[in-house]
Design a protein around this motif. Structure first.
Motif, short mmCIF file in Angstrom:
data_model
loop_
_atom_site.label_atom_id
_atom_site.label_comp_id
_atom_site.label_asym_id
_atom_site.label_seq_id
_atom_site.Cartn_x
_atom_site.Cartn_y
_atom_site.Cartn_z
N CYS A 194 0.85 -1.19 0.00
CA CYS A 194 0.00 0.00 0.00
C CYS A 194 0.89 1.24 0.00
CB CYS A 194 -0.86 0.06 1.25
SG CYS A 194 -1.51 -1.54 1.78
N ALA A 195 0.46 2.30 -0.69
CA ALA A 195 1.24 3.53 -0.72
C ALA A 195 0.32 4.74 -0.60
CB ALA A 195 2.05 3.61 -2.01
N ASP A 196 0.89 5.85 -0.04
CA ASP A 196 0.13 7.11 0.05
C ASP A 196 0.16 7.85 -1.27
OD1 ASP A 196 -0.31 6.66 2.69
OD2 ASP A 196 1.30 7.99 3.40
N SER A 197 1.24 7.65 -2.05
CA SER A 197 1.30 8.29 -3.37
C SER A 197 2.23 7.46 -4.26
CB SER A 197 1.80 9.74 -3.27
OG SER A 197 3.12 9.75 -2.80
N GLN A 198 2.08 7.67 -5.56
CA GLN A 198 2.93 6.95 -6.53
C GLN A 198 3.49 7.97 -7.52
OE1 GLN A 198 0.99 2.66 -7.34
NE2 GLN A 198 -0.32 4.32 -8.02
N SER A 199 4.79 7.85 -7.81
CA SER A 199 5.39 8.79 -8.76
C SER A 199 5.22 8.28 -10.19
CB SER A 199 6.87 8.99 -8.44
OG SER A 199 7.50 7.73 -8.39
N GLY A 200 4.94 6.99 -10.36
CA GLY A 200 4.78 6.44 -11.72
C GLY A 200 3.58 5.51 -11.79
N GLY A 201 2.46 5.96 -11.20
CA GLY A 201 1.24 5.13 -11.20
C GLY A 201 0.83 4.79 -12.63
N ARG A 202 0.46 3.54 -12.84
CA ARG A 202 0.11 3.10 -14.19
C ARG A 202 -1.33 2.63 -14.27
NH1 ARG A 202 2.05 -1.13 -15.63
NH2 ARG A 202 3.08 -1.96 -13.78
N GLY A 203 -1.97 2.95 -15.43
CA GLY A 203 -3.32 2.47 -15.67
C GLY A 203 -3.33 1.47 -16.81
N ARG A 204 -4.51 1.11 -17.28
CA ARG A 204 -4.60 0.14 -18.37
C ARG A 204 -4.17 0.80 -19.67
NH1 ARG A 204 -9.44 -2.07 -19.84
NH2 ARG A 204 -8.75 -4.20 -20.02
N LEU A 205 -3.87 -0.03 -20.64
CA LEU A 205 -3.54 0.37 -22.01
C LEU A 205 -2.40 1.40 -22.03
CD1 LEU A 205 -7.28 0.71 -23.20
CD2 LEU A 205 -5.81 -1.30 -23.34
N GLY A 206 -1.44 1.21 -21.13
CA GLY A 206 -0.23 2.05 -21.13
C GLY A 206 -0.45 3.46 -20.63
N ARG A 207 -1.59 3.74 -20.06
CA ARG A 207 -1.84 5.10 -19.58
C ARG A 207 -1.21 5.30 -18.20
NH1 ARG A 207 -7.74 4.02 -20.64
NH2 ARG A 207 -7.94 4.28 -22.87
N SER A 208 -1.02 6.58 -17.83
CA SER A 208 -0.54 6.82 -16.47
C SER A 208 -1.77 6.99 -15.56
CB SER A 208 0.37 8.05 -16.42
OG SER A 208 -0.35 9.16 -16.86
N PHE A 209 -1.56 6.81 -14.27
CA PHE A 209 -2.66 6.95 -13.31
C PHE A 209 -2.24 7.98 -12.28
CE2 PHE A 209 -5.09 5.72 -9.50
CZ PHE A 209 -6.37 5.69 -10.03
N LEU A 210 -2.94 9.10 -12.28
CA LEU A 210 -2.65 10.20 -11.36
C LEU A 210 -2.69 9.68 -9.92
CD1 LEU A 210 -2.42 13.38 -11.43
CD2 LEU A 210 -4.89 13.38 -10.96
#
Ligand code: BTN
Length: 258
Positions: A38-54
């Motif tokens: 678990c993390a409070d924030s991510q510097s390189g959060g990733r979503g589906r289809l190669g997108r980034s996740f804020l």
């Protein structure tokens, strides 16, 4: 296949690049990895289809591993099961009106009052005949204010904005407990019980909506119907019935006639 329910261990960090990347590293050193990261924030959060996740501070980001045999009939159902676990957990701390508006958008998003509050990313890891899935869940929790990019302001919401103020640790534990129950007790990866598909379909965000999807390279339109037991989405098109197994679907919003 009888799966052994893991004795979960919850590990928390303030910031990481991506909890999915971290859990994948752990999976490659131990395919029976029971950790939930678990993390409070991510510097390189990733979503589906190669997108980034804020993933700013104040969100809830976590990932867990699910070892697989490779013989499962419905691996695709893992993401939907995670969505159901999140939706049911959020309903428990929401007012009745807000709980009624919590919806699952096939295949991997949770919406509240028409706006995205959570995204799920499932990735498969395979090494030397072992297979495992990393399931990552990102929930917008605290109000984003100025940190929310303009183009997302009308599209995303947060738990706080919807009057849901859960304890972060309890929320993560409750989601994982529900997801573990679906995977290990209800065995959804092999045979999805009717009450589970019914629970999913009763919370569908897109049921009855006009949507766009891809059939291979071909763009098609139709009306979204139920999620099937294999995790595919039934769509009624002008040519008949289609079953969307991969990718995602986009709601078609037509301008209102004035
Ligand atoms: C999506 O909206 O396309 C899926 C977003 C998934 C985000 C979660 S946050 C925890 C885990 N770590 C990541 O980098 N991604 C997932």
């Amino acid at each position: 296949m009888e799966r052994k329910r893991p004795n979960r261990m919850f590990l928390h960090t303030k910031i990481t690049s991506s909890t999915n990347d971290d859990i994948k590293k752990m999976i490659y050193s131990d395919f029976d990895c029971a950790a939930v990261l678990c993390a409070d924030s991510q510097s390189g959060g990733r979503g589906r289809l190669g997108r980034s996740f804020l993933s700013p501070d104040g969100g809830i980001y976590f990932s867990a591993a699910y070892p697989l045999s490779g013989q499962e009939k419905n691996i695709a159902f893992l993401t939907l099961a995670a969505g159901l676990a999140v939706a049911e957990t959020l309903e428990e701390s929401a007012s009745d009106t807000v709980a009624d508006s919590i919806r699952i958008k096939w295949p991997n998003d949770i919406y509240i009052n028409g706006k995205k509050v959570c995204g799920i990313l499932t990735e498969l890891c395979s090494l030397g005949g072992h297979l495992s899935a990393a399931v990552g869940i990102g929930i917008n929790s605290k109000t984003l204010g100025d940190t929310c990019p303009d183009e997302l302001k009308d599209k995303i919401t947060t738990l706080f904005d919807e009057g849901i103020f859960p304890s972060r640790d309890k929320l993560i534990r409750d989601v994982i407990k529900k997801l573990d129950r679906l995977v290990y007790s209800q065995n959804v990866l092999d045979e999805v019980p009717d009450d589970v598909t019914a629970s999913l379909n009763s919370r569908s965000y897109i049921y009855g909506k006009e949507i766009m999807f891809f059939d291979g390279d071909i763009k098609k339109c139709g009306t979204a119907s139920f999620v099937e037991r294999d995790g595919s989405l039934r769509v009624l098109t002008a040519d008949g019935t289609a079953f969307v197994k991969f990718g995602e679907v986009t709601e078609i919003i037509r301008p209102k006639n004035t």
